[in-house]
Design a protein around this motif. Sequence first.
Motif, PDB file in Angstrom:
ATOM      1  N   ARG A  87      39.820  33.285  10.755  1.00  0.00           N
ATOM      2  CA  ARG A  87      38.762  34.301  10.783  1.00  0.00           C
ATOM      3  C   ARG A  87      37.942  34.202  12.077  1.00  0.00           C
ATOM      4  N   HIS A  88      37.700  32.958  12.507  1.00  0.00           N
ATOM      5  CA  HIS A  88      36.916  32.768  13.735  1.00  0.00           C
ATOM      6  C   HIS A  88      37.661  33.339  14.940  1.00  0.00           C
ATOM      7  N   CYS A  89      38.950  33.086  15.041  1.00  0.00           N
ATOM      8  CA  CYS A  89      39.735  33.613  16.164  1.00  0.00           C
ATOM      9  C   CYS A  89      39.723  35.138  16.168  1.00  0.00           C
ATOM     10  N   PHE A  90      39.875  35.736  14.998  1.00  0.00           N
ATOM     11  CA  PHE A  90      39.879  37.194  14.912  1.00  0.00           C
ATOM     12  C   PHE A  90      38.494  37.767  15.218  1.00  0.00           C
ATOM     13  N   SER A  91      37.446  37.051  14.806  1.00  0.00           N
ATOM     14  CA  SER A  91      36.092  37.551  15.065  1.00  0.00           C
ATOM     15  C   SER A  91      35.796  37.576  16.560  1.00  0.00           C
ATOM     16  N   LEU A  92      36.354  36.610  17.312  1.00  0.00           N
ATOM     17  CA  LEU A  92      36.165  36.614  18.762  1.00  0.00           C
ATOM     18  C   LEU A  92      36.810  37.843  19.391  1.00  0.00           C
ATOM     19  N   ALA A  93      37.978  38.218  18.886  1.00  0.00           N
ATOM     20  CA  ALA A  93      38.654  39.408  19.391  1.00  0.00           C
ATOM     21  C   ALA A  93      37.869  40.678  19.026  1.00  0.00           C
ATOM     22  N   ILE A  94      37.340  40.710  17.805  1.00  0.00           N
ATOM     23  CA  ILE A  94      36.561  41.873  17.361  1.00  0.00           C
ATOM     24  C   ILE A  94      35.307  42.038  18.218  1.00  0.00           C
ATOM     25  N   GLU A  95      34.601  40.920  18.451  1.00  0.00           N
ATOM     26  CA  GLU A  95      33.364  40.989  19.235  1.00  0.00           C
ATOM     27  C   GLU A  95      33.634  41.374  20.687  1.00  0.00           C
ATOM     28  N   ALA A  96      34.779  40.923  21.215  1.00  0.00           N
ATOM     29  CA  ALA A  96      35.127  41.288  22.597  1.00  0.00           C
ATOM     30  C   ALA A  96      35.337  42.792  22.705  1.00  0.00           C
ATOM     31  N   MET A  97      35.972  43.390  21.700  1.00  0.00           N
ATOM     32  CA  MET A  97      36.146  44.846  21.692  1.00  0.00           C
ATOM     33  C   MET A  97      34.805  45.543  21.486  1.00  0.00           C
ATOM     34  N   TRP A  98      34.012  45.019  20.563  1.00  0.00           N
ATOM     35  CA  TRP A  98      32.741  45.653  20.206  1.00  0.00           C
ATOM     36  C   TRP A  98      31.774  45.691  21.386  1.00  0.00           C
ATOM     37  N   GLN A  99      31.774  44.638  22.196  1.00  0.00           N
ATOM     38  CA  GLN A  99      30.845  44.561  23.327  1.00  0.00           C
ATOM     39  C   GLN A  99      31.226  45.497  24.467  1.00  0.00           C
ATOM     40  N   ASN A 100      32.436  45.998  24.460  1.00  0.00           N
ATOM     41  CA  ASN A 100      32.858  46.941  25.496  1.00  0.00           C
ATOM     42  C   ASN A 100      32.190  48.298  25.250  1.00  0.00           C
ATOM     43  N   PRO A 101      31.540  48.879  26.243  1.00  0.00           N
ATOM     44  CA  PRO A 101      30.838  50.170  26.046  1.00  0.00           C
ATOM     45  C   PRO A 101      31.756  51.284  25.542  1.00  0.00           C
ATOM     46  N   LYS A 102      33.034  51.179  25.839  1.00  0.00           N
ATOM     47  CA  LYS A 102      33.976  52.226  25.427  1.00  0.00           C
ATOM     48  C   LYS A 102      34.319  52.163  23.938  1.00  0.00           C
ATOM     49  N   SER A 103      33.803  51.144  23.257  1.00  0.00           N
ATOM     50  CA  SER A 103      34.123  50.983  21.835  1.00  0.00           C
ATOM     51  C   SER A 103      33.225  51.801  20.918  1.00  0.00           C
ATOM     52  N   VAL A 104      32.155  52.382  21.456  1.00  0.00           N
ATOM     53  CA  VAL A 104      31.166  53.082  20.620  1.00  0.00           C
ATOM     54  C   VAL A 104      31.802  54.121  19.691  1.00  0.00           C
ATOM     55  N   PRO A 105      32.721  54.990  20.162  1.00  0.00           N
ATOM     56  CA  PRO A 105      33.313  55.977  19.256  1.00  0.00           C
ATOM     57  C   PRO A 105      34.179  55.362  18.154  1.00  0.00           C
ATOM     58  N   PHE A 106      34.541  54.071  18.315  1.00  0.00           N
ATOM     59  CA  PHE A 106      35.444  53.432  17.369  1.00  0.00           C
ATOM     60  C   PHE A 106      34.730  52.447  16.440  1.00  0.00           C
ATOM     61  N   GLN A 107      33.424  52.357  16.576  1.00  0.00           N
ATOM     62  CA  GLN A 107      32.687  51.378  15.783  1.00  0.00           C
ATOM     63  C   GLN A 107      32.423  51.833  14.355  1.00  0.00           C
ATOM     64  N   ARG A 108      32.502  53.131  14.106  1.00  0.00           N
ATOM     65  CA  ARG A 108      32.255  53.676  12.777  1.00  0.00           C
ATOM     66  C   ARG A 108      33.353  54.673  12.417  1.00  0.00           C
ATOM     67  N   ARG A 120      48.102  36.737  12.027  1.00  0.00           N
ATOM     68  CA  ARG A 120      47.828  37.492  13.260  1.00  0.00           C
ATOM     69  C   ARG A 120      48.460  38.877  13.196  1.00  0.00           C
ATOM     70  N   ALA A 121      49.659  38.957  12.634  1.00  0.00           N
ATOM     71  CA  ALA A 121      50.374  40.230  12.564  1.00  0.00           C
ATOM     72  C   ALA A 121      49.593  41.262  11.756  1.00  0.00           C
ATOM     73  N   LYS A 122      49.019  40.816  10.632  1.00  0.00           N
ATOM     74  CA  LYS A 122      48.278  41.747   9.785  1.00  0.00           C
ATOM     75  C   LYS A 122      47.011  42.237  10.482  1.00  0.00           C
ATOM     76  N   PHE A 123      46.371  41.350  11.217  1.00  0.00           N
ATOM     77  CA  PHE A 123      45.178  41.736  11.964  1.00  0.00           C
ATOM     78  C   PHE A 123      45.529  42.730  13.065  1.00  0.00           C
ATOM     79  N   GLN A 124      46.600  42.438  13.806  1.00  0.00           N
ATOM     80  CA  GLN A 124      47.008  43.310  14.897  1.00  0.00           C
ATOM     81  C   GLN A 124      47.443  44.678  14.388  1.00  0.00           C
TER      82      GLN A 124
END
Length: 375
Positions: free
Chosen positions: A39-60, A95-99
């Motif tokens: 879960r920790h590894c996946f959360s790092l990937a999620i936060e990296a995407m979330w912090q990108n300004p281009k992620s705003v349309p995909f956050q909700r 990892r496969a299910k997350f991806q």
Amino acid sequence: LQASKEKKKRDARKLPEHLQSKSGRSSKRRRLDPAMDLRHCFSLAIEAMWQNPKSVPFQRPVDSRSNPQYRTIVKKPVDLNLIRTRNEEGFYKSRAKFQDDVQQMYENCRQYNTNNLMLVSDAKELLSICQTKLSEQSSTIEQAEAMIKLAMLLEEIVENLAKEHIHFRNPVSAKEFKDYNSFVKQPMDLSTIQQKIQKYSYASSAAFAEDIALIKSNCYAYCKGRYQHMLPFADKLWKDAENLIAKKREELRKLDKSVGQWSQLTQSKGHTPSASYPGTPGVGRSVPGTPGMTEEPEAVEIIPPEGEGEAMDQDDDGLMAELEDGLEELDEGVEEGDEGDLVDEMDAHVDDEDAFAHNDGLGDGMMAPVDHDNY
């Protein structure tokens, strides 16, 4: 200023400094939970995407009122917030299910926004960020996945054994067989093994097989010469376990090699626990039935010798004696200035005993915060 405030609070409570300071109690122990690592590894990937300004349309989720055709075109809506929630709930076991969900989010965007290539490009960039972050943690992810898969296979085996071998489902009652502890020093049963599996205490199929063999050897140690009819049941348990393990031998071997760091972590706890190991009930303690079994287990067909009454359960006294000895050692260590290591040692000891303490009522005094006004 902050340090001064903290000192005033400690002085007001009038407790020893070493018991107040959080910084003096470093955590040297690691919880054996590969699912948490994953879960920790996946959360790092999620936060990296979330912090990108281009992620705003995909956050909700996409607003279906503004885009009425969206649900018609997109059959599996996915957004970053949904992925984050699923990860926090432990939905992703690999990892496969997350991806798959991250890839689905990109595919949904590409499928719906055929006239908005810029948005599709942004979604592809998020996908790339996720893949990069996961690649950086590939070793940790692979090892955690192996431990989770190993636990799933071992639990399947023990559930199959528990369906037939009712005599070994639960611990032997020391109240009914008061001399049991004289013959058996390390009690073991199928429900305890299942609890250990759920705590990820096995980093190899060999360690699992050792505990199955321990059930058999315990049966021989106590029943041979007195309850001979029990010995064939123990033999059959071991034979059935061997057959079930053999059917999955190749897969188990691969997982044994893939667990990596977890083999050292679990060995430091020990393969076969003593009575104080968390998840190993003391002899005579009741434990929940094995999940998946609806019928009541039949009574064990061994009868105590005539004239033997019920014995008083000595486990509580033994537990209290161990805790008192530990507290005396802690007091001595405090005087010598070694309180840091001793506190860590006591933490580990209490973790090993806390399951019993709560079941026996010893933890009643710890069910609410300490009243700082009176203490």
